[in-house]
Design a protein around this motif. Structure first.
Motif, PDB file in Angstrom:
ATOM      1  N   GLU A 147      21.738  49.262 -62.628  1.00 60.20           N
ATOM      2  CA  GLU A 147      22.271  48.432 -63.702  1.00 60.20           C
ATOM      3  C   GLU A 147      23.267  47.401 -63.186  1.00 60.20           C
ATOM      4  O   GLU A 147      23.330  46.283 -63.719  1.00 60.20           O
ATOM      5  CB  GLU A 147      22.909  49.287 -64.803  1.00 60.20           C
ATOM      6  N   SER A 150      21.244  44.605 -62.168  1.00 60.46           N
ATOM      7  CA  SER A 150      20.830  43.846 -63.349  1.00 60.46           C
ATOM      8  C   SER A 150      21.965  42.976 -63.865  1.00 60.46           C
ATOM      9  O   SER A 150      21.782  41.787 -64.165  1.00 60.46           O
ATOM     10  CB  SER A 150      20.374  44.800 -64.464  1.00 60.46           C
ATOM     11  N   ARG A 151      23.156  43.537 -63.967  1.00 60.31           N
ATOM     12  CA  ARG A 151      24.296  42.795 -64.507  1.00 60.31           C
ATOM     13  C   ARG A 151      24.652  41.604 -63.617  1.00 60.31           C
ATOM     14  O   ARG A 151      25.067  40.554 -64.128  1.00 60.31           O
ATOM     15  CB  ARG A 151      25.500  43.718 -64.659  1.00 60.31           C
ATOM     16  N   HIS A 197      16.511  49.410 -66.213  1.00 53.66           N
ATOM     17  CA  HIS A 197      17.227  48.144 -66.258  1.00 53.66           C
ATOM     18  C   HIS A 197      18.665  48.365 -66.716  1.00 53.66           C
ATOM     19  O   HIS A 197      19.599  47.728 -66.212  1.00 53.66           O
ATOM     20  CB  HIS A 197      16.483  47.196 -67.200  1.00 53.66           C
ATOM     21  N   ASN A 365      12.030  49.169 -66.858  1.00 51.37           N
ATOM     22  CA  ASN A 365      12.582  48.130 -65.980  1.00 51.37           C
ATOM     23  C   ASN A 365      11.513  47.113 -65.577  1.00 51.37           C
ATOM     24  O   ASN A 365      11.494  46.655 -64.441  1.00 51.37           O
ATOM     25  CB  ASN A 365      13.207  48.758 -64.729  1.00 51.37           C
ATOM     26  N   LEU A 376      15.083  40.171 -61.270  1.00 53.44           N
ATOM     27  CA  LEU A 376      15.198  41.405 -62.049  1.00 53.44           C
ATOM     28  C   LEU A 376      13.997  42.333 -61.862  1.00 53.44           C
ATOM     29  O   LEU A 376      13.853  43.313 -62.589  1.00 53.44           O
ATOM     30  CB  LEU A 376      15.349  41.082 -63.540  1.00 53.44           C
TER      31      LEU A 376
END
Length: 429
Positions: A147, A150-151, A197, A365, A376
């Protein structure tokens, strides 16, 4: 819930990546109770392994933010409601699945310290200590790294970009669900916690499957989401058990017995649909060829590496040779699945076995192609037990690309377990 706005406005203290000790896979808790009972004093080391070295995690993720999230996980303990759910809920048709002595220990648990070091463009993240404690780091550690990556990408996007991104991702998931709706007799569960994700996205995917698939959706591996959404918690056991049991073996003869010692201990604790064999740790064919006859009476197997159809055919032949009816046996497919493969396997094995599916990373994801440079796209990140009581662990798998351990130990295990030439397959996730 407007995920895009929540992501745009998020502050991690409101939206921590891991928000509960039971924000983990159900099989982890089942295995933890087994380890707590059978091998509580074993000392293990877990280590993060990024198989996708093209993803430079240390360049993408700020070390201070990573430490903050890991420290937050160490502050977590079971809430009263979580403890009540684990103690009193019915899992797999059985009440009080978790014994009082295990629950008392779990209620007092805080996860042990971690060791984090940057090595070039990657992080070296390890956990050392008693097996029941350290093993519970695996899933939250993976969730945090996934994550935060992702961020790091999402933080570069503006409000409307995020709205469009999530609209496209939601459309993709819903189109997959619509495809799956057309499969008669489908049974499918969410297995996507470890490489999701993000938490909010996994929770949305579960709700979409609940609405879109109805009774074909059998549950989620994520305990926290299962509790919140009142669906079944799904899971049995994983490669970790035979890997550690095998590392503890004193000689080759004990090594050859170790995977079956795992099954024997599990047999004493569980029955019914929890008696699922995971045979591929040291090669499916060899495991089944040498398995004791009582294992043929178990409910089914989980297929997690190599060619899934080939592994299912091996299992069918094995059951037939031992006088069992494969049509009464469950085969759970769980390796790198997406809708086309799910539909293909269901067509091939429907009526021959009770086929079911654990849908993981490509459910929770699948942002492939939605941002430039595949920023991503899912990648292959694992956190594995790498040693037990100072001895290295080994995993062979039905796909040599997933093998892990020192080269000399891999060679020894191949000799002991009679593993010959294997066909390499791309590791998707």
């Amino acid at each position: 819930m407007d995920i895009a706005t929540r992501v745009y406005n998020h502050k991690w203290k409101i939206d921590p990546i891991v928000r509960s000790l039971i924000d983990t896979d159900f099989y982890k808790l089942l295995m933890c109770q087994s380890v707590f009972r059978n091998k509580p004093d074993t000392q293990v080391t877990f280590s993060l392994i990024n198989r996708s070295t093209s993803v430079p995690l240390a360049k993408l993720i700020d070390e201070g933010e990573l430490r903050e999230q890991l420290d937050h996980i160490r502050s977590l303990s079971l809430s009263r409601g979580e403890s009540t759910w684990l103690r009193g809920n019915t899992f797999y048709g059985k009440r009080q699945m978790f014994r009082p002595d295990f629950m008392e220990w779990f209620e007092g648990l805080r996860l042990p310290p971690y060791h984090l070091e940057r090595k070039g463009d990657q992080y070296e993240l390890t956990f050392e200590g008693s097996w029941p404690e350290v093993m519970l780091w695996e899933i939250p550690a993976l969730a945090v790294l996934m994550e935060l990556r992702s961020r790091a990408v999402l933080d570069q996007m503006d409000r409307f970009e995020l709205q469009i991104l999530y609209a496209r991702a939601m459309t993709r998931v819903w189109e997959k669900i619509e495809t799956l709706r057309g499969i008669d007799g489908l049974g499918i569960a969410d297995f996507g916690t470890r490489r999701r994700h993000g938490f909010l996205w996994q929770d949305w995917c579960v709700q979409a499957m609940m609405e879109g698939l109805g009774s074909s959706f059998t549950g989620t591996s994520n305990c926290f989401i299962a509790m919140r959404r009142e669906v079944e918690a799904i899971g049995t056991n994983a490669h970790e058990l035979p890997m550690v049991y095998s590392a503890l073996a004193e000689d080759d003869a004990a090594l050859a017995r170790a995977p079956y010692d795992v099954m024997s201990d599990w047999h004493e604790e569980h029955d019914g649909n929890l008696r699922i064999i995971l045979p591929d740790t040291y090669g499916t064919q060899g495991f089944l060829d040498n398995a004791p006859d009582w294992l043929a009476g178990w409910t089914g197997i989980r297929v997690d590496s190599g060619d899934p159809a080939a592994a299912a055919e091996i299992a069918i032949r094995w059951w037939q040779e031992r006088g069992e009816d494969p049509r009464e046996k469950r085969v759970i497919f769980s390796d790198g699945l997406d809708v086309d493969k799910i539909a293909e396997l269901h067509r091939q094995f429907s009526g021959r076995v009770k086929a079911s599916f654990g849908w993981g990373t490509l459910l929770t994801n699948d942002f492939r192609g939605l941002v430039p440079d595949e920023g991503l796209a899912p990648f292959s990140l694992v956190c594995k037990a790498v040693s037990a009581n100072g001895r290295p662990t080994v995993k062979l798998s039905d796909n040599p690309e997933k093998a892990m351990g020192p080269a000399e130990e891999i060679a020894r295990y191949k000799r002991v377990f009679g593993v010959g030439a294997q066909e390499s397959m791309d590791v998707i996730v």
